[in-house]
Design an enzyme around this catalytic site. Structure first.
Site, PDB file in Angstrom:
ATOM      1  CE  LYS A  58      -2.874   2.096   4.990  1.00 24.08           C
ATOM      2  NZ  LYS A  58      -2.399   1.203   3.840  1.00 24.08           N
ATOM      3  CB  SER A  62      -1.107  -0.028   1.337  1.00 30.96           C
ATOM      4  OG  SER A  62      -0.128   0.330   2.383  1.00 30.96           O
TER       5      SER A  62
END
Length: 195
Positions: free
Chosen positions: A100, A56
């Protein structure tokens, strides 16, 4: 008369100890112990190492890489836009750590339209490496106002990231943020500070 070559001999000279060399060895040993203790204290109180799980954050971070996390910085300061943070989704201590990028901070408005992220009505400035159209806006299809002590986060691999666009993650509360991703330590070919 024959002289004995073995056994006790009281005529041998005692070996002298080199005091200067002994002092130097002790000094080195103490310095090494202090350095090791300092390293342990820094790791325990200021940071720790985790492994990246999944693609990700590609190309910034790749699956299996090991990074150092600074868990002290957010005790003094709040996360800023573009920081790469480490958090537990919804505070779930049994989950693996998520990594993230902060897209929006408290008070900001976020929306994904036509494959582009808009923060407060302006297109989010992407890193050159992450300029790809976003295929799924999901929760961010409609404008989201970021609440107090909340952060909207996304992976750099926008099309392959479970992030704030998903109901299972949503906006990340500050209390669930473990720290700031700081440095890649493995593999050695990728060693360096994160941007």
């Amino acid at each position: 008369m024959r002289r004995r070559t073995s056994g006790l001999n009281f005529n041998r000279r005692k070996k002298k100890i080199n005091i200067g060399l002994l002092k130097e060895i002790i000094t080195w040993a103490v310095e090494i112990c202090v350095a090791m203790l300092a390293a342990v204290v820094v790791v325990l109180f200021f940071g720790f190492q985790i492994s990246v799980v999944g693609p990700s954050m590609s190309p910034t971070l790749e699956n299996g890489e090991k990074i150092l996390v600074n868990r002290f910085v957010y005790k003094l300061f709040s996360p800023k836009q573009n920081d790469v943070i480490v958090f537990l989704p919804n505070g779930n201590g049994r989950s693996h750590y998520y990594i993230k990028r902060v897209i929006a901070v408290p008070g900001d408005k976020v929306q994904v339209k036509d494959g582009v992220i808009y923060v407060n009505g302006e297109a989010f400035e992407e890193n050159e490496e992450t300029e790809e159209a976003i295929e799924n806006a999901l929760l961010a299809e409609d404008e989201i106002v970021i609440g107090e002590d909340e952060y909207f986060v996304m992976g750099d691999n926008r099309s392959n990231s479970e992030d704030s666009r998903y109901a299972s993650i949503g906006n990340v509360k500050k209390e669930y943020i473990v720290g700031k991703a700081w440095c890649i330590v493995y593999p050695w070919s990728r060693f360096g500070l994160l941007k």
